[in-house]
Scaffold this active site. Structure first.
Site, PDB file in Angstrom:
ATOM      1  N   SER A 102     -33.114   0.226 -21.676  1.00  0.00           N
ATOM      2  CA  SER A 102     -33.554   0.330 -20.285  1.00  0.00           C
ATOM      3  C   SER A 102     -34.144  -0.972 -19.767  1.00  0.00           C
ATOM      4  CB  SER A 102     -34.580   1.460 -20.134  1.00  0.00           C
ATOM      5  OG  SER A 102     -33.992   2.711 -20.381  1.00  0.00           O
ATOM      6  N   GLU A 270     -37.113   6.129 -10.156  1.00  0.00           N
ATOM      7  CA  GLU A 270     -36.458   6.418 -11.430  1.00  0.00           C
ATOM      8  C   GLU A 270     -36.701   7.852 -11.875  1.00  0.00           C
ATOM      9  OE1 GLU A 270     -36.443   4.884 -16.082  1.00  0.00           O
ATOM     10  OE2 GLU A 270     -38.310   4.948 -14.935  1.00  0.00           O
ATOM     11  N   ASP A 317     -29.144   3.122 -15.882  1.00  0.00           N
ATOM     12  CA  ASP A 317     -29.198   1.911 -16.694  1.00  0.00           C
ATOM     13  C   ASP A 317     -28.221   1.994 -17.857  1.00  0.00           C
ATOM     14  OD1 ASP A 317     -30.644   3.996 -17.736  1.00  0.00           O
ATOM     15  OD2 ASP A 317     -32.491   2.870 -18.024  1.00  0.00           O
ATOM     16  N   HIS A 318     -27.959   3.233 -18.314  1.00  0.00           N
ATOM     17  CA  HIS A 318     -27.046   3.492 -19.430  1.00  0.00           C
ATOM     18  C   HIS A 318     -26.917   5.000 -19.565  1.00  0.00           C
ATOM     19  CE1 HIS A 318     -30.671   4.681 -21.510  1.00  0.00           C
ATOM     20  NE2 HIS A 318     -31.201   3.492 -21.228  1.00  0.00           N
ATOM     21  N   HIS A 344     -28.620   5.552 -26.982  1.00  0.00           N
ATOM     22  CA  HIS A 344     -27.787   5.207 -25.837  1.00  0.00           C
ATOM     23  C   HIS A 344     -26.344   5.017 -26.280  1.00  0.00           C
ATOM     24  CE1 HIS A 344     -31.716   2.973 -24.498  1.00  0.00           C
ATOM     25  NE2 HIS A 344     -31.847   4.286 -24.471  1.00  0.00           N
TER      26      HIS A 344
END
Length: 389
Positions: A102, A270, A317-318, A344
């Site tokens: 992140s 977020e 972000d992923h 991730h």
């Protein structure tokens, strides 16, 4: 040798095909679709951009969104984020790893450059890079950061701090004091309290002296009439306890404050804990967080549609967890979820946009493109910019 390799390949393929019941599975209930399906928001014809809102669903890929849709509004329904008319994809790798974290992912959005995993607002050589938020502050725009994690966590930190490692949350909190950001809303009081910091620094007192109103619960937030807020609603990440505001409530308060600025504003919001649920391979937790995030998306889109000069961009972000929609059970009222990892993945993530110039976010884009383009469209400067002495 070639024949032996072929036999080995066939044997492995046969074994793999026989493994029909993966261990890491969960089942979610599928909501029966009710009522009319919401229409896609229209393209906005004006090119005038006064405000930019960047929405980051941490760890959110297509499977997370689709699972949320099935469980919350049903297969024929749409989440609010799915009504955004423009869609693309984001490539997420960092400078040192095909699988980003992140910190580097958010720094790509904030600074418009690739950096190493763990970096907060610095380039691969640990040189601080100017962020879109800092450019906006220099141009006189209002700025805000909202997160359901600690406000000093990797994603929000990357927009208003510059440190070598994301773990340096005490240093990040101190950086925030000089950032000029008008609105901080999230968790993380432990990083600001003199009784909990390792250096006993009273950051809460310093923020108050700088003109911020300190908020500790939803009632404080609702009753606040200040235009500079430091809302810290949990010791670390928000725990969804009674007295904590929803993400939509935080978003609405921030919009009420920042929209008063005639020069415009930049807001990053977020949905942090979608990622945490992915790390834990916890579908129930994930669906709660997707719904909370999507309610905040609705508040943002309602504002943008009425305002007409606000560009909204939503991405991640992923992806986290390698979430897969595995198979349908019974009569379509349940769905099997399969997780491939607790970390991730390198899977590209969705990129969605609504508002003026939304078409700029079609296609396959690098994560650095998003920050660079948002800075250009908001007319606050060009990224990347290094802050070398």
């Amino acid at each position: 040798m070639k024949k032996l390799s072929s036999i080995l390949f066939i044997t492995l393929l046969t074994v793999a095909c026989q493994q029909t019941e993966p261990e890491n599975t969960e089942v979610i209930s599928v909501m029966e679709s009710e009522g009319s399906v919401p229409e896609l928001l229209p393209l906005v014809e004006t090119n005038t951009i006064k405000n930019v809102i960047l929405l980051i669903g941490d760890g959110t890929g297509l499977a997370q969104i689709t699972a949320g849709q099935y469980a919350i509004v049903g297969p024929d329904g749409l989440l609010h984020m799915q009504t955004m008319p423009v869609t693309g994809f984001v490539k997420t790798h960092s400078s040192d790893n095909l699988i980003t974290d992140s910190a580097s992912g958010a720094t790509a959005y904030s600074c418009g450059l690739k950096t190493y995993n763990g970096a907060i607002g610095v380039d691969p050589n640990q040189v601080p890079c100017k962020t879109i938020l800092e450019l906006a502050e220099e141009k006189g725009l209002s700025t805000g950061l909202i997160s359901t994690s600690s406000i000093t966590h990797a994603t929000p930190a990357s927009f208003a701090a510059h440190v070598e490692q994301r773990s340096m949350q005490e240093e990040i909190a101190a950086d925030f004091l000089d950032s000029g950001v008008e609105v901080f809303l999230g968790g993380g009081v432990q990083w600001f309290s003199e009784n909990q910091r390792s250096d006993s620094l009273d950051l809460l007192g310093q923020f108050e002296e700088a003109g911020y109103q300190i908020l500790m619960n939803e009632q404080d937030l609702q009753n606040s009439d200040s235009d500079r807020l430091l809302g810290l609603f949990a010791e670390d990440g928000m725990e969804r306890n009674e007295g904590e505001p929803s993400t939509a409530t935080m978003a609405q308060k921030a919009l009420d404050i920042m929209s008063k600025d005639e020069d415009g504003f930049f807001l990053m919001l977020e949905g942090s804990q979608i990622d945490w649920a992915g790390h834990g391979n916890d579908s129930e937790y994930l669906l709660r967080e997707v719904e909370d995030f999507d309610n905040a998306v609705k508040a943002v889109l309602d504002f943008a549609r009425e305002d007409g000069e606000t560009l909204v961009v939503l991405t991640a972000d992923h992806e986290t967890g390698g979430m897969t929609l595995q198979q349908q059970y019974a009569d379509g009222d349940s769905l099997e979820i399969y997780w491939t990892t607790s970390y991730h993945t390198g899977t590209p993530v969705p990129l969605m946009a609504y508002g003026p110039r939304a078409l700029e976010f079609m296609g396959w884009r690098d994560n650095t493109y998003v920050g660079q383009k948002l800075s250009e469209l908001l007319q606050v400067g060009e990224l990347p910019v290094l802050l070398e002495d």
